[in-house]
Design a protein around this motif. Structure first.
Motif, short mmCIF file in Angstrom:
data_model
loop_
_atom_site.label_atom_id
_atom_site.label_comp_id
_atom_site.label_asym_id
_atom_site.label_seq_id
_atom_site.Cartn_x
_atom_site.Cartn_y
_atom_site.Cartn_z
N ALA A 152 0.83 -1.20 0.00
CA ALA A 152 0.00 0.00 0.00
C ALA A 152 0.87 1.25 0.00
N TYR A 200 2.94 1.12 -3.76
CA TYR A 200 2.14 1.45 -4.94
C TYR A 200 1.21 2.62 -4.67
N ILE A 209 -5.18 -1.40 -9.05
CA ILE A 209 -4.82 -2.57 -9.87
C ILE A 209 -5.86 -2.72 -10.98
N ARG A 237 3.65 -9.71 -11.16
CA ARG A 237 3.61 -8.26 -10.92
C ARG A 237 2.82 -7.61 -12.04
N ASP A 287 3.12 -4.43 -13.01
CA ASP A 287 4.11 -3.68 -13.78
C ASP A 287 5.48 -4.06 -13.24
N GLY A 302 10.05 -4.37 -5.05
CA GLY A 302 9.17 -5.54 -4.89
C GLY A 302 9.86 -6.82 -5.33
N THR A 303 9.42 -7.93 -4.75
CA THR A 303 9.99 -9.23 -5.13
C THR A 303 8.98 -10.07 -5.91
N LEU A 348 2.43 -10.93 -1.86
CA LEU A 348 1.02 -11.37 -1.77
C LEU A 348 0.90 -12.90 -1.73
N SER A 349 1.90 -13.63 -2.28
CA SER A 349 1.87 -15.10 -2.17
C SER A 349 2.01 -15.49 -0.70
N THR A 371 -6.64 0.81 -3.61
CA THR A 371 -6.87 -0.63 -3.41
C THR A 371 -7.27 -0.89 -1.98
P1 ADP Z 1 5.66 -7.14 -5.13
O1 ADP Z 1 6.77 -7.57 -4.29
O2 ADP Z 1 5.98 -6.93 -6.54
O3 ADP Z 1 4.90 -5.99 -4.52
P2 ADP Z 1 3.35 -8.69 -4.42
O4 ADP Z 1 3.12 -10.14 -4.50
O5 ADP Z 1 3.33 -8.08 -3.07
O6 ADP Z 1 4.69 -8.39 -5.16
O7 ADP Z 1 2.26 -7.99 -5.30
C1 ADP Z 1 2.05 -8.42 -6.61
C2 ADP Z 1 1.65 -7.28 -7.51
O8 ADP Z 1 0.36 -6.80 -7.17
C3 ADP Z 1 2.55 -6.11 -7.40
O9 ADP Z 1 3.65 -6.23 -8.23
C4 ADP Z 1 1.65 -4.95 -7.79
O10 ADP Z 1 1.65 -4.81 -9.18
C5 ADP Z 1 0.27 -5.40 -7.36
N1 ADP Z 1 -0.14 -4.79 -6.07
C6 ADP Z 1 -0.10 -5.35 -4.86
N2 ADP Z 1 -0.59 -4.53 -3.92
C7 ADP Z 1 -0.94 -3.40 -4.56
C8 ADP Z 1 -1.52 -2.17 -4.14
N3 ADP Z 1 -1.84 -1.93 -2.84
N4 ADP Z 1 -1.78 -1.23 -5.07
C9 ADP Z 1 -1.50 -1.47 -6.36
N5 ADP Z 1 -0.93 -2.61 -6.83
C10 ADP Z 1 -0.66 -3.55 -5.95
#
Ligand code: ADP
Length: 447
Positions: A349, A352, A381, A395, A397, A406-407, A411-412, A435
């Motif tokens: 949060a 992004y 998103i 991801r 983008d 980001g890795t 979210l996983s 979001t």
């Molecule tokens: P990352 O480490 O790239 O953030 P995540 O698994 O945490 O990987 O998230 C996967 C993707 O979901 C992110 O690359 C991003 O594009 C999208 N995402 C996650 N949370 C948000 C958010 N709060 N706002 C916008 N996009 C998000």
């Protein structure tokens, strides 16, 4: 099974056959025996009437040789016998039939010959003067009757054995056939036996379950392989960047003014590498489904406070405000995983978001759920990506995600950790608006 049925049918057939033969022969023999006794009794009646009328004279014109007639006086002396000389015969008073007739008026007895092949039937009647008239006849015994019948009996038994053999073979094949024809790949397909239906439908359910398990296993294996390949790839990128910058620095190819930015890049990439390694370790721990810590009663609000505290510096750097409010919800869970959930959601949060944006963390206790809600007014998103953001290394983008550190695993980790707490996830997002991600835990007070 077929052999067992075959043997059982053979055995039952033979058993029924032998028993019925014994019963039929026995009752036929009894029927004829009774007839013969009746015949002797009739003869006795005739002869005793004759003796009563004519006395000894009755025997003078008597000429019968198919039955034996004996007349015995009251003291047991034999007065007349149509087969032997009466004078030479011993006293008959002790013969059972004579004794019985003397006492009761009528007596009957049967004596077997030594070979058991013939028997002698005696019927005796007491006359008015106390003398006794006795008639006897011989009859074949049951065994004697069987001897001439042995051949046909054996023949009948043999033919029935042969018949039973074929009938049993046919019948056992017919009984087993529908069982052999069961299609194990499709057990519920119509089958001859109603009784087998519950078993077959259970088999079908189990097979379906097995198929599903196998598919799941294959999918897990595929995900694991993909994950390993992705991890290697993801690790290579920052490592190459680090070694590239380091090589330039080592060879003195970097101008004085660029040294600091290069060192900064090496620092950022190694941080990313460390973050990636940390996330991979966290995920593989979750994959093994043996969380290091056991479930314990914990306060979700306090965990949220800690997670936000560790992100404060990052939020300030990004000029994003984090607000926390809600109930001090008690929850049964694994504290470090709950921390990971909140940390990763808040981290995203902030990442992004726009400068000056806000992140709101809210914990609310509803009737049967405890809801953790993390919302931001960041970039949002696009709807077509929402279903995939929980996949590993996905991801929206890629370059932007890398840019913000980001890795692709955050979210996983959230998804896995939520599943271990039986929590559901809901995502509500609009590009350009923000979001909102809800993690809905079952409320322990209501479950
Ligand atoms: P990352 O480490 O790239 O953030 P995540 O698994 O945490 O990987 O998230 C996967 C993707 O979901 C992110 O690359 C991003 O594009 C999208 N995402 C996650 N949370 C948000 C958010 N709060 N706002 C916008 N996009 C998000």
């Amino acid at each position: 099974m077929r052999n067992k049925i075959f043997r059982s049918i053979c055995f039952v057939t033979m058993f029924v056959l032998i028993i019925s033969m014994i019963l039929i022969t026995g009752s036929t023999y009894r029927y004829f025996s009774r007839g013969q006794i009746q015949h002797i009794k009739n003869q006795l009646e005739l002869v005793s009437n004759g003796v009563a009328l004519s006395g000894e004279r009755y025997f003078r014109f008597f000429d019968v040789d198919d039955i034996r007639i004996t007349w015995i006086s009251e003291d047991g002396t034999v007065l007349y016998d149509n087969e032997k000389n009466a004078a030479e015969m011993e006293n008959h008073l002790e013969r059972p039939e004579i004794k019985e007739a003397s006492e009761l008026g009528y007596g009957e007895s049967t004596r077997y010959s030594s070979t058991l092949l013939r028997k002698q039937i005696y019927c005796a009647k007491k006359m008015d003067d106390g003398s006794v008239v006795r008639i006897s006849d011989s009859q074949s015994t049951f065994f004697a009757l069987l001897i001439p019948l042995a051949r046909p009996i054996c023949l009948v038994i043999l033919s029935i054995i042969i018949l039973a053999f074929f009938v049993a073979r046919n019948l056992s094949s017919k009984i087993v056939e529908p069982i052999n024809e069961i299609d194990l790949d499709n057990p519920t397909k119509a089958n001859g036996y109603e009784e087998l239906k519950p078993l077959l439908s259970r088999l079908s359910v189990q097979q379906e379950q097995l198929k599903r398990d196998r598919a799941e296993l294959e999918k897990t294996e595929q995900i694991r392989q993909e994950f390993t390949a992705n991890v290697s790839h993801e690790l290579k990128t920052p490592l190459h960047a680090i070694s590239g910058y380091a090589e330039l620095l080592k060879n003195g190819l970097v101008e004085e003014k660029d040294i600091q930015p290069f060192a900064g890049k090496i620092y950022d990439e190694s941080n990313r590498l460390a973050q990636l390694v940390e996330d991979v370790i966290a995920l593989s721990r979750l994959d093994s489904r043996v969380p290091a810590l056991e479930n314990e009663k914990t306060n979700l609000y306090r965990i949220a406070e800690n997670a936000i505290e560790s992100l404060e510096e990052f939020a300030a750097e990004k000029n994003v405000a984090i607000l926390l409010d809600g109930d001090r919800a008690e929850i049964t869970g694994i504290p470090h995983l709950l921390h990971s959930i909140i940390y990763n959601l808040c981290d995203n949060a902030i990442k992004y978001n726009h400068s000056g944006g806000t992140v709101k963390v809210r914990i609310s206790e509803e009737s049967d759920n405890i809801v953790l809600s993390v919302s931001d007014n960041g970039i949002g998103i696009p709807p077509e990506h929402i279903d995939r953001i929980f996949e590993r290394f996905y991801r929206v983008d890629k370059s932007h995600s890398k840019e913000v550190g980001g890795t692709g695993l955050g979210l996983s980790i959230v998804k896995h950790a939520a599943a271990l707490h039986n929590a559901a996830i809901s995502v509500d997002s609009k590009p350009g608006e923000g979001t909102k991600i809800d993690i809905i835990f079952p409320n322990p007070d209501f479950t």
